[in-house]
Design a protein around this motif. Structure first.
Motif, PDB file in Angstrom:
ATOM      1  N   ALA A   1     -10.003  -4.226  -7.552  1.00 29.35           N
ATOM      2  CA  ALA A   1      -9.303  -3.386  -6.580  1.00 29.35           C
ATOM      3  C   ALA A   1      -9.183  -4.147  -5.263  1.00 29.35           C
ATOM      4  O   ALA A   1      -9.932  -5.097  -5.004  1.00 29.35           O
ATOM      5  CB  ALA A   1     -10.061  -2.075  -6.372  1.00 29.35           C
ATOM      6  N   ALA A   2      -8.238  -3.720  -4.418  1.00 26.08           N
ATOM      7  CA  ALA A   2      -8.025  -4.431  -3.151  1.00 26.08           C
ATOM      8  C   ALA A   2      -7.422  -3.516  -2.100  1.00 26.08           C
ATOM      9  O   ALA A   2      -6.750  -2.536  -2.422  1.00 26.08           O
ATOM     10  CB  ALA A   2      -7.116  -5.635  -3.371  1.00 26.08           C
ATOM     11  N   ASN A   3      -7.662  -3.889  -0.845  1.00 26.81           N
ATOM     12  CA  ASN A   3      -6.990  -3.210   0.277  1.00 26.81           C
ATOM     13  C   ASN A   3      -6.308  -4.204   1.214  1.00 26.81           C
ATOM     14  O   ASN A   3      -5.913  -3.855   2.323  1.00 26.81           O
ATOM     15  CB  ASN A   3      -7.985  -2.355   1.074  1.00 26.81           C
ATOM     16  N   VAL A   4      -6.153  -5.443   0.773  1.00 27.33           N
ATOM     17  CA  VAL A   4      -5.724  -6.517   1.668  1.00 27.33           C
ATOM     18  C   VAL A   4      -4.333  -6.295   2.251  1.00 27.33           C
ATOM     19  O   VAL A   4      -4.015  -6.770   3.344  1.00 27.33           O
ATOM     20  CB  VAL A   4      -5.788  -7.890   0.956  1.00 27.33           C
ATOM     21  N   GLY A   5      -3.487  -5.550   1.532  1.00 28.47           N
ATOM     22  CA  GLY A   5      -2.136  -5.306   2.017  1.00 28.47           C
ATOM     23  C   GLY A   5      -2.083  -4.451   3.266  1.00 28.47           C
ATOM     24  O   GLY A   5      -1.060  -4.429   3.963  1.00 28.47           O
ATOM     25  N   VAL A   6      -3.165  -3.753   3.570  1.00 23.80           N
ATOM     26  CA  VAL A   6      -3.225  -2.966   4.808  1.00 23.80           C
ATOM     27  C   VAL A   6      -3.203  -3.892   6.025  1.00 23.80           C
ATOM     28  O   VAL A   6      -2.673  -3.541   7.083  1.00 23.80           O
ATOM     29  CB  VAL A   6      -4.491  -2.082   4.827  1.00 23.80           C
TER      30      VAL A   6
ATOM     31  N   ALA B   1     -10.773  -6.972   5.202  1.00 26.92           N
ATOM     32  CA  ALA B   1     -10.027  -7.023   3.950  1.00 26.92           C
ATOM     33  C   ALA B   1     -11.011  -7.177   2.792  1.00 26.92           C
ATOM     34  O   ALA B   1     -11.896  -8.038   2.832  1.00 26.92           O
ATOM     35  CB  ALA B   1      -9.038  -8.181   3.959  1.00 26.92           C
ATOM     36  N   VAL B   2     -10.850  -6.355   1.775  1.00 32.24           N
ATOM     37  CA  VAL B   2     -11.821  -6.318   0.677  1.00 32.24           C
ATOM     38  C   VAL B   2     -11.117  -6.460  -0.666  1.00 32.24           C
ATOM     39  O   VAL B   2     -10.073  -5.833  -0.904  1.00 32.24           O
ATOM     40  CB  VAL B   2     -12.613  -4.983   0.689  1.00 32.24           C
ATOM     41  N   VAL B   3     -11.692  -7.282  -1.537  1.00 28.35           N
ATOM     42  CA  VAL B   3     -11.400  -7.198  -2.968  1.00 28.35           C
ATOM     43  C   VAL B   3     -12.711  -6.833  -3.653  1.00 28.35           C
ATOM     44  O   VAL B   3     -13.786  -7.307  -3.272  1.00 28.35           O
ATOM     45  CB  VAL B   3     -10.819  -8.509  -3.555  1.00 28.35           C
ATOM     46  N   GLU B   4     -12.618  -5.965  -4.645  1.00 26.03           N
ATOM     47  CA  GLU B   4     -13.827  -5.475  -5.311  1.00 26.03           C
ATOM     48  C   GLU B   4     -13.716  -5.655  -6.818  1.00 26.03           C
ATOM     49  O   GLU B   4     -12.810  -5.116  -7.457  1.00 26.03           O
ATOM     50  CB  GLU B   4     -14.061  -4.004  -4.981  1.00 26.03           C
ATOM     51  N   PHE B   5     -14.642  -6.431  -7.371  1.00 30.08           N
ATOM     52  CA  PHE B   5     -14.732  -6.604  -8.819  1.00 30.08           C
ATOM     53  C   PHE B   5     -15.458  -5.393  -9.394  1.00 30.08           C
ATOM     54  O   PHE B   5     -16.593  -5.102  -9.032  1.00 30.08           O
ATOM     55  CB  PHE B   5     -15.482  -7.889  -9.159  1.00 30.08           C
ATOM     56  N   LEU B   6     -14.792  -4.701 -10.298  1.00 32.66           N
ATOM     57  CA  LEU B   6     -15.338  -3.500 -10.907  1.00 32.66           C
ATOM     58  C   LEU B   6     -16.048  -3.863 -12.214  1.00 32.66           C
ATOM     59  O   LEU B   6     -15.871  -4.964 -12.743  1.00 32.66           O
ATOM     60  CB  LEU B   6     -14.213  -2.500 -11.156  1.00 32.66           C
ATOM     61  N   PRO B   7     -16.886  -2.960 -12.740  1.00 35.94           N
ATOM     62  CA  PRO B   7     -17.569  -3.255 -14.014  1.00 35.94           C
ATOM     63  C   PRO B   7     -16.564  -3.606 -15.102  1.00 35.94           C
ATOM     64  O   PRO B   7     -15.475  -3.014 -15.183  1.00 35.94           O
ATOM     65  CB  PRO B   7     -18.296  -1.935 -14.317  1.00 35.94           C
TER      66      PRO B   7
ATOM     67  N   PRO C   1       0.832  -1.212   0.000  1.00 41.96           N
ATOM     68  CA  PRO C   1       0.000   0.000   0.000  1.00 41.96           C
ATOM     69  C   PRO C   1       0.865   1.260   0.000  1.00 41.96           C
ATOM     70  O   PRO C   1       1.820   1.379   0.763  1.00 41.96           O
ATOM     71  CB  PRO C   1      -0.787  -0.134   1.304  1.00 41.96           C
ATOM     72  N   GLY C   2       0.520   2.170  -0.892  1.00 40.69           N
ATOM     73  CA  GLY C   2       1.263   3.418  -0.990  1.00 40.69           C
ATOM     74  C   GLY C   2       2.426   3.384  -1.961  1.00 40.69           C
ATOM     75  O   GLY C   2       2.906   4.435  -2.389  1.00 40.69           O
ATOM     76  N   ALA C   3       2.906   2.199  -2.325  1.00 43.52           N
ATOM     77  CA  ALA C   3       4.004   2.083  -3.287  1.00 43.52           C
ATOM     78  C   ALA C   3       3.473   2.235  -4.711  1.00 43.52           C
ATOM     79  O   ALA C   3       2.307   1.971  -4.985  1.00 43.52           O
ATOM     80  CB  ALA C   3       4.707   0.738  -3.134  1.00 43.52           C
ATOM     81  N   VAL C   4       4.339   2.661  -5.612  1.00 40.90           N
ATOM     82  CA  VAL C   4       3.958   2.890  -7.004  1.00 40.90           C
ATOM     83  C   VAL C   4       4.816   2.018  -7.908  1.00 40.90           C
ATOM     84  O   VAL C   4       6.038   2.064  -7.838  1.00 40.90           O
ATOM     85  CB  VAL C   4       4.125   4.369  -7.392  1.00 40.90           C
ATOM     86  N   LYS C   5       4.162   1.202  -8.730  1.00 34.07           N
ATOM     87  CA  LYS C   5       4.867   0.391  -9.722  1.00 34.07           C
ATOM     88  C   LYS C   5       4.083   0.450 -11.028  1.00 34.07           C
ATOM     89  O   LYS C   5       2.847   0.501 -11.016  1.00 34.07           O
ATOM     90  CB  LYS C   5       5.015  -1.059  -9.250  1.00 34.07           C
ATOM     91  N   PRO C   6       4.774   0.421 -12.159  1.00 36.83           N
ATOM     92  CA  PRO C   6       4.078   0.550 -13.447  1.00 36.83           C
ATOM     93  C   PRO C   6       3.249  -0.685 -13.789  1.00 36.83           C
ATOM     94  O   PRO C   6       3.529  -1.783 -13.309  1.00 36.83           O
ATOM     95  CB  PRO C   6       5.235   0.726 -14.439  1.00 36.83           C
ATOM     96  N   TYR C   7       2.256  -0.473 -14.626  1.00 39.14           N
ATOM     97  CA  TYR C   7       1.452  -1.562 -15.161  1.00 39.14           C
ATOM     98  C   TYR C   7       2.118  -2.070 -16.435  1.00 39.14           C
ATOM     99  O   TYR C   7       2.486  -1.275 -17.306  1.00 39.14           O
ATOM    100  CB  TYR C   7       0.035  -1.093 -15.452  1.00 39.14           C
ATOM    101  N   LYS C   8       2.285  -3.382 -16.540  1.00 39.51           N
ATOM    102  CA  LYS C   8       3.015  -3.963 -17.662  1.00 39.51           C
ATOM    103  C   LYS C   8       2.068  -4.293 -18.811  1.00 39.51           C
ATOM    104  O   LYS C   8       0.927  -4.710 -18.597  1.00 39.51           O
ATOM    105  CB  LYS C   8       3.772  -5.207 -17.200  1.00 39.51           C
ATOM    106  N   VAL C   9       2.585  -4.166 -20.028  1.00 40.68           N
ATOM    107  CA  VAL C   9       1.747  -4.252 -21.216  1.00 40.68           C
ATOM    108  C   VAL C   9       1.239  -5.668 -21.489  1.00 40.68           C
ATOM    109  O   VAL C   9       0.325  -5.866 -22.294  1.00 40.68           O
ATOM    110  CB  VAL C   9       2.516  -3.711 -22.446  1.00 40.68           C
ATOM    111  N   GLY C  10       1.807  -6.673 -20.817  1.00 39.14           N
ATOM    112  CA  GLY C  10       1.362  -8.051 -21.056  1.00 39.14           C
ATOM    113  C   GLY C  10      -0.127  -8.246 -20.860  1.00 39.14           C
ATOM    114  O   GLY C  10      -0.761  -9.038 -21.565  1.00 39.14           O
TER     115      GLY C  10
ATOM    116  N   ALA D   1     -10.082   1.517   4.955  1.00 38.07           N
ATOM    117  CA  ALA D   1      -9.472   0.671   5.984  1.00 38.07           C
ATOM    118  C   ALA D   1      -8.586   1.445   6.946  1.00 38.07           C
ATOM    119  O   ALA D   1      -7.971   0.864   7.840  1.00 38.07           O
ATOM    120  CB  ALA D   1      -8.647  -0.430   5.311  1.00 38.07           C
ATOM    121  N   GLY D   2      -8.482   2.760   6.731  1.00 42.94           N
ATOM    122  CA  GLY D   2      -7.699   3.590   7.641  1.00 42.94           C
ATOM    123  C   GLY D   2      -6.266   3.843   7.209  1.00 42.94           C
ATOM    124  O   GLY D   2      -5.492   4.426   7.966  1.00 42.94           O
ATOM    125  N   PHE D   3      -5.911   3.411   5.989  1.00 42.80           N
ATOM    126  CA  PHE D   3      -4.542   3.601   5.516  1.00 42.80           C
ATOM    127  C   PHE D   3      -4.336   5.042   5.081  1.00 42.80           C
ATOM    128  O   PHE D   3      -5.158   5.622   4.371  1.00 42.80           O
ATOM    129  CB  PHE D   3      -4.232   2.665   4.356  1.00 42.80           C
TER     130      PHE D   3
END
Length: 241
Positions: free
Chosen positions: A182-187, A201-207, A157-166, A237-239
């Protein structure tokens, strides 16, 4: 961090891996003759982890949104082992793009191959994408949900990494809708460390993103949706970044 919470977290981790071995051995005869047996073993393990996580660590789990029940690409935020558990348990026939090294891991590697996971070598991106395309095309007749982590690794959480084209390459090739997750489980369940924090801990399936977008447009939309909603869930989650 209280000593008792740390101890319970440690006990949870120990029993989690013991349960993996026990369930893997119990289901092995069925798994050897049918992929359905391998999938049943994996689902049983997921439910056990979710149950014991709440019982021992006070961490509840929730899946929001509508998981796909048709063939689709699932592109998810990856923060810890918990999002793997929750996403796989939520879809009817999940299979992962997985690191080739995991093929040789006891239990995980063998069961992963039995449920149709696609191993790739992340160290050689061009070759990995070509191999990924070939392997997915070879197994495209098998119904299921192909789960991929666009950032290629766990991201705290809070770290930034690029999205890969694969992910975009697969989306274009398969011509299937893509469900961002989307997810917050790392909190609560960190990338590294023993402590499992109580909470939700939540994972959310988006449209789903419909098929047919140019790869660049798809990647921009995917990253924006996953990151925006993950940040919302982590703030819930308070992060604080």
């Amino acid at each position: 961090m209280t000593p008792i919470r740390w101890l319970l977290s440690l006990l949870f981790i120990v029993q989690m891996y013991l349960a993996m071995a026990v369930i893997g051995l119990v289901f092995l005869p069925w798994a050897l003759v049918s992929p359905k047996g391998a999938r049943a073993a994996c689902k049983t393990y997921c439910r056990w982890v979710i149950f014991t996580l709440r019982l021992m660590c006070g961490l509840r789990c929730e899946v929001r949104g509508l998981p796909p029940d048709v063939e689709a690409v699932v592109a998810a935020k990856h923060q810890s082992f918990l999002d793997i558990i929750l996403i796989f348990n939520a879809v009817p026939a999940g299979k992962f793009i997985m690191k080739r090294q995991l093929m040789f891991a006891p239990i995980i590697g063998q069961y992963g191959l039995r449920i149709g996971c696609v191993p790739v070598n992340r160290g050689k991106r061009g070759a990995a994408i070509a191999k990924m395309k070939a392997d997915v095309a070879k197994g495209a007749a098998e119904p299921g949900q192909l789960i991929i982590y666009p950032q290629g690794t766990r991201v705290a959480p809070g770290a930034v990494k690029p999205y890969k084209v694969g992910t975009g390459v697969l989306y274009e090739q398969l011509g299937q809708p893509c469900y961002p997750v989307a997810a917050n489980v790392g909190v609560f369940w960190p990338k590294r460390g023993i402590l499992r924090k109580p909470g939700l801990a939540v994972v959310e399936f988006l449209p789903p993103i419909p098929p047919g977008l140019p790869v660049a447009d798809f990647m921009t939309r995917l990253e924006e949706e996953v990151e925006t909603h993950s940040n919302r869930l982590m703030a819930e989650a308070g992060f604080k970044a």
